[in-house]
Design a protein around this motif. Structure first.
Motif, PDB file in Angstrom:
ATOM      1  N   ASP A  55       0.862  -1.166   0.000  1.00 14.57           N
ATOM      2  CA  ASP A  55       0.000   0.000   0.000  1.00 14.57           C
ATOM      3  C   ASP A  55       0.908   1.227   0.000  1.00 14.57           C
ATOM      4  O   ASP A  55       1.779   1.339   0.862  1.00 14.57           O
ATOM      5  CB  ASP A  55      -0.837  -0.096   1.280  1.00 14.57           C
ATOM      6  N   SER A  57       1.710   5.461  -1.900  1.00 16.33           N
ATOM      7  CA  SER A  57       1.253   6.561  -2.751  1.00 16.33           C
ATOM      8  C   SER A  57       1.816   6.389  -4.172  1.00 16.33           C
ATOM      9  O   SER A  57       1.408   7.113  -5.074  1.00 16.33           O
ATOM     10  CB  SER A  57       1.717   7.907  -2.216  1.00 16.33           C
ATOM     11  N   ALA A  64      12.967   0.530  -4.434  1.00 14.82           N
ATOM     12  CA  ALA A  64      12.764   0.046  -3.050  1.00 14.82           C
ATOM     13  C   ALA A  64      11.435  -0.711  -2.985  1.00 14.82           C
ATOM     14  O   ALA A  64      11.348  -1.780  -2.379  1.00 14.82           O
ATOM     15  CB  ALA A  64      12.770   1.215  -2.071  1.00 14.82           C
ATOM     16  N   THR A 171       5.425  -3.225   4.481  1.00 17.68           N
ATOM     17  CA  THR A 171       5.676  -1.818   4.800  1.00 17.68           C
ATOM     18  C   THR A 171       7.161  -1.603   5.045  1.00 17.68           C
ATOM     19  O   THR A 171       7.921  -2.555   5.204  1.00 17.68           O
ATOM     20  CB  THR A 171       4.943  -1.375   6.098  1.00 17.68           C
ATOM     21  N   TYR A 173       9.952   0.410   7.721  1.00 20.85           N
ATOM     22  CA  TYR A 173       9.996   0.606   9.177  1.00 20.85           C
ATOM     23  C   TYR A 173       9.247   1.874   9.604  1.00 20.85           C
ATOM     24  O   TYR A 173       8.543   1.879  10.608  1.00 20.85           O
ATOM     25  CB  TYR A 173      11.463   0.672   9.629  1.00 20.85           C
ATOM     26  N   THR A 206      10.214  -3.889   6.065  1.00 20.35           N
ATOM     27  CA  THR A 206      11.586  -3.763   5.558  1.00 20.35           C
ATOM     28  C   THR A 206      12.297  -2.685   6.355  1.00 20.35           C
ATOM     29  O   THR A 206      11.768  -1.578   6.525  1.00 20.35           O
ATOM     30  CB  THR A 206      11.564  -3.403   4.064  1.00 20.35           C
ATOM     31  N   ILE A 257      16.887   4.904  -1.193  1.00 15.13           N
ATOM     32  CA  ILE A 257      15.896   5.141  -2.252  1.00 15.13           C
ATOM     33  C   ILE A 257      14.582   5.599  -1.632  1.00 15.13           C
ATOM     34  O   ILE A 257      14.103   5.017  -0.663  1.00 15.13           O
ATOM     35  CB  ILE A 257      15.668   3.858  -3.082  1.00 15.13           C
TER      36      ILE A 257
END
Ligand SMILES: Nc1ncnc2c1ncn2[C@@H]1O[C@H](COP(=O)(O)OP(=O)(O)OP(=O)(O)O)[C@@H](O)[C@H]1O
Ligand SMILES: NC(=O)c1ccc[n+]([C@@H]2O[C@H](COP(=O)(O)O)[C@@H](O)[C@H]2O)c1
Length: 296
Positions: A55, A57, A64, A171, A173, A206, A257
């Motif tokens: 999820d 934008s 990444a 997601t 961190y 991640t 990134i």
């Protein structure tokens, strides 16, 4: 909601995407799949067990994001198929006001990114998947918070038939910190609303080691403190730590990134920088459509 089978060409047509977004915005639905690759999807050899969700934008999708998705898909045995991944564009963000590029541009880039992603994880090399074993959806949602997205996805036929499907939310961190921030859960401002998500589903986080979010030890320490019960005063549960997996991000010395960095490179028409931050098709689209030239 029935899935309109947008083709690869539809997803490159900005007027078509604009119309689809308008129809979605004025509908009562809070989620819609716009494209599925491959389509029509092959008959599944066994029922879907896991749905990975990124999820974002997607402003724009980056290398990444690609690593987050491929690492999740390839971390599971190649025989554990089918694997399904949803690239989910949140048209309402919990924190950020809408910024360039327009949502239709982001959807177009998500579709190109999805094609490149499928090519990465399927092929003849050992450890890769056969064509059709990995299905990627491009979807939109009006929900900003993970707890609401998880509920909406549980109700979709594609993700609940014939039995319950475990969601794995992918997601970084920084997003884990915001997921577990009581400010997002009015009126009581406790972590109790997360029960539904963290008892049925999982979060694959991640590491994002840089100046803003600290190093590896700090990030591992955060998860350890959850396991030790630190969030219990806020209504969290120590067992949730077992539903949250922290995985490696960039290695020491590797370039940081972010979408922000891509927008800066695009503003400067820096093709060399872009090539290190986004996939080839996304880089070409950004340059061809003159995206992010106004970025501040
Ligand atoms: N380099 C990265 N390392 C780890 N996680 C990342 C990285 N880039 C993005 N993510 C994660 O991917 C998800 C979606 O990312 P998002 O679209 O916010 O990208 P971003 O690069 O942080 O965006 P922006 O620079 O516009 O703020 C978030 O959970 C974010 O933490
Ligand atoms: N508590 C939450 O559920 C929560 C908090 C912050 C961001 N988000 C969502 O995470 C996604 C990624 O957010 P950013 O693009 O701000 O990194 C967005 O969909 C955003 O709305 C959710």
């Amino acid at each position: 909601m029935p899935t309109p089978p947008h083709t690869s060409d539809d997803m490159r047509s900005l007027p078509t995407l604009r119309q689809s977004l308008r129809t979605f915005a004025s509908s009562p639905h809070t989620f819609q799949i716009l494209r599925t690759i491959p389509y029509p999807s092959p008959k599944l050899s066994s029922p879907l067990k896991t749905l990975y969700i990124l999820d974002s934008s997607f402003n724009p999708p980056t290398l990444a994001h690609l690593r987050i998705c491929t690492s999740a898909i390839l971390s599971d045995k190649p025989t554990a198929v089918p694997k399904r991944l949803l690239l989910l564009l949140a048209t309402q963000n919990a924190d950020k006001a809408p910024k360039p590029a327009a949502f239709e541009q982001r959807l177009a880039m998500m579709s190109l990114f999805a094609e490149e992603l499928i090519n990465r994880v399927t092929g003849s090399d050992e450890g890769k998947h056969k064509e059709g074993d990995v299905i990627v959806d491009v979807g939109v949602t009006k929900e900003a918070r993970f707890i609401d997205k998880a509920k909406v996805l549980e109700q979709q036929e594609e993700y609940s038939d014939p039995g319950p499907v475990e969601q794995v939310h992918l997601t970084g961190y920084d997003t884990l910190i915001r997921l577990l921030d009581t400010n997002y859960y009015p009126p009581d401002h406790t972590l109790k609303p997360l029960e539904g998500l963290l008892e049925k589903h999982r979060v694959r986080v991640t590491r994002r080691t840089d100046d803003a979010w600290g190093g590896r030890e700090e990030q591992d320490g955060y998860l350890r403190r959850i396991a030790e019960g630190e969030t219990e005063a806020d209504g969290g549960r120590r067992e949730w730590a077992q539903r949250i997996e922290l995985v490696e991000g960039r290695t020491e010395g590797e370039e940081i990134i972010s979408s922000t960095k891509v927008r800066k490179a695009a503003k400067g028409k820096d093709e060399q920088a872009l090539s290190k931050l986004v996939t080839d098709a996304v880089a070409s689209w950004i340059l061809e459509k003159n995206l992010y030239l106004e970025e501040d």
